[in-house]
Design a protein around this motif. Structure first.
Motif, PDB file in Angstrom:
ATOM      1  N   HIS A  66       0.794  -1.223   0.000  1.00 19.66           N
ATOM      2  CA  HIS A  66       0.000   0.000   0.000  1.00 19.66           C
ATOM      3  C   HIS A  66       0.834   1.286   0.000  1.00 19.66           C
ATOM      4  CE1 HIS A  66      -3.477  -2.405   0.357  1.00 19.66           C
ATOM      5  NE2 HIS A  66      -3.334  -2.731   1.618  1.00 19.66           N
ATOM      6  N   GLU A  83      -5.642  -9.220   8.518  1.00 24.92           N
ATOM      7  CA  GLU A  83      -5.635  -7.773   8.329  1.00 24.92           C
ATOM      8  C   GLU A  83      -7.045  -7.293   7.999  1.00 24.92           C
ATOM      9  OE1 GLU A  83      -3.600  -4.500   5.258  1.00 24.92           O
ATOM     10  OE2 GLU A  83      -2.938  -6.598   5.278  1.00 24.92           O
ATOM     11  N   GLU A  85      -9.062  -4.092   6.412  1.00 28.62           N
ATOM     12  CA  GLU A  85      -8.781  -2.924   5.578  1.00 28.62           C
ATOM     13  C   GLU A  85     -10.055  -2.153   5.272  1.00 28.62           C
ATOM     14  OE1 GLU A  85      -5.905  -3.169   2.286  1.00 28.62           O
ATOM     15  OE2 GLU A  85      -7.566  -2.559   0.991  1.00 28.62           O
ATOM     16  N   GLU A  87     -10.988   0.743   2.699  1.00 33.50           N
ATOM     17  CA  GLU A  87     -10.514   1.499   1.547  1.00 33.50           C
ATOM     18  C   GLU A  87     -11.611   2.433   1.047  1.00 33.50           C
ATOM     19  OE1 GLU A  87      -7.995  -0.117  -1.950  1.00 33.50           O
ATOM     20  OE2 GLU A  87     -10.052  -0.049  -2.706  1.00 33.50           O
ATOM     21  N   ARG A 317      -6.864   4.965   2.764  1.00 35.63           N
ATOM     22  CA  ARG A 317      -6.956   3.569   3.191  1.00 35.63           C
ATOM     23  C   ARG A 317      -6.446   3.417   4.622  1.00 35.63           C
ATOM     24  NH1 ARG A 317      -3.523   1.944  -0.186  1.00 35.63           N
ATOM     25  NH2 ARG A 317      -4.836   1.290  -1.947  1.00 35.63           N
ATOM     26  N   ASN A 319      -5.464   0.397   7.488  1.00 34.56           N
ATOM     27  CA  ASN A 319      -5.186  -1.019   7.651  1.00 34.56           C
ATOM     28  C   ASN A 319      -4.882  -1.338   9.105  1.00 34.56           C
ATOM     29  OD1 ASN A 319      -4.072  -0.218   4.725  1.00 34.56           O
ATOM     30  ND2 ASN A 319      -4.792  -2.333   4.664  1.00 34.56           N
ATOM     31  N   HIS A 321      -3.561  -4.575  11.463  1.00 36.26           N
ATOM     32  CA  HIS A 321      -2.906  -5.885  11.385  1.00 36.26           C
ATOM     33  C   HIS A 321      -3.032  -6.616  12.722  1.00 36.26           C
ATOM     34  CE1 HIS A 321      -0.796  -4.932   7.547  1.00 36.26           C
ATOM     35  NE2 HIS A 321      -0.893  -3.711   8.003  1.00 36.26           N
TER      36      HIS A 321
END
Length: 322
Positions: A66, A83, A85, A87, A317, A319, A321
């Motif tokens: 990314h 993960e 995400e 977006e 975006r 993210n 984890h």
């Protein structure tokens, strides 16, 4: 038609732009203190686990997926990694009137092995359209569909000069992201994602080839249509710090009537800055804002293509984890 880029010329243009960006960035990196001109570069390191030996930071790994804005790197995460995400893609500006559209994709990504990842997700969309010729005034936010992303890492740059990951994403939509119309759409996108580490832990480059196709039934008329799109994307990204990267992305997009790139409708070139910031090892944010710098629609001699595309496209975006 005069003024519209041919596909071979577009490939050549994208390649030249990418090489020039890379050359400029390499020259900049070579002039940095502590690096002698002509010094040999360190060997390429593993894409998903690369200690930033030359940079001091609490976050010592750079994942390239990314860091290029709309373009994607070949990294898919480590086996067993989960993960989440969020977006968000925005599109702004038509020839006249007020136009803004938002598309949101929320995914849970699971890396099954070193080479394979799966990511189911659902989508939301929103539009604020007023006084745009050819489009009905519309203002709404709604659940718009679902998708399943599959990625396979074919070439690992830890053992090769570059990385290559293949991407496939079938999906279903009930709302047209661009207009807000109720539809039944079934389609898929496919991509080849190339990347390379040009300067160890500092400079990265990516090149993507994207193809999307789908069939759409309009709920009001019950009529079907098919369309497709192809994009060539190039980007570079430079690590100011291991957790903070800035770069530049360029995209060339071609729109077609027909699901197999049948009848060319128009093209557009977008360019703009990118960024990626790792807030912590578990949280990252990235994005880009790109402006249409050239384009042409079939049958329209005016500058830019504002029939199939918009003046501006942006991405943000988030993210997480685990």
């Amino acid at each position: 038609m005069s003024g519209i880029l041919s596909f071979p010329r577009a490939v050549a243009a994208a390649t030249i732009v990418a090489s020039q960006l890379a050359n400029c960035a390499l020259a900049f990196a070579d002039d940095k203190p502590g690096r002698a001109n002509g010094a040999a570069r360190a060997p390429l390191s593993h894409g998903t686990s690369k200690p930033a030996q030359n940079l001091s930071s609490a976050h010592a790994e750079i994942d390239t997926e990314h860091i290029f804005g709309f373009s994607m790197g070949s990294d898919i995460g480590k086996p067993g990694e989960i993960e989440i995400e969020f977006e968000n893609v925005g599109a702004f500006g038509k020839r006249s009137g007020s136009y803004a559209a938002w598309a949101n994709l929320n995914q849970i990504k699971y890396t099954v092995s070193d080479n394979f990842r799966i990511a189911p997700g659902f989508a939301l969309s929103g539009q604020h359209i007023s006084g745009v010729p050819g489009l009905a005034d519309h203002r709404d936010v709604a659940f718009s569909g679902a998708a399943l992303e599959l990625r396979y890492k074919l070439v690992d740059r830890a053992v090769a000069p570059f990385g290559l990951t293949l991407h496939a994403q079938p999906g279903w939509s009930r709302i047209d992201d661009a207009t807000g119309m109720h539809i039944a759409q079934y389609g898929a996108e496919f991509a080849a994602l190339f990347d390379r580490e040009l300067v160890k832990d500092r400079l990265f480059a990516a090149f993507n080839v994207w193809y999307g196709t789908g069939g759409t039934r309009e709920t009001i008329t019950n009529l079907w249509r098919h369309d497709s799109e192809m994009q060539l994307q190039a980007a570079i990204s430079y690590a100011v710090q291991p957790e903070l990267l800035f770069g530049l992305g360029v995209r060339y997009a071609r729109a077609y009537d027909g699901g197999a790139l049948d009848r060319f409708l128009g093209d557009a070139i977008f360019a703009g800055p990118t960024f990626s910031y790792s807030i912590s090892k578990e949280v990252g944010i990235s994005g880009t804002w790109q402006m249409q710098v050239a384009g042409k629609a079939i049958g329209d001699n005016r500058s830019l293509n504002l029939e199939q595309f918009e003046r501006h496209q942006a991405l943000l975006r988030l993210n997480l984890h685990f």
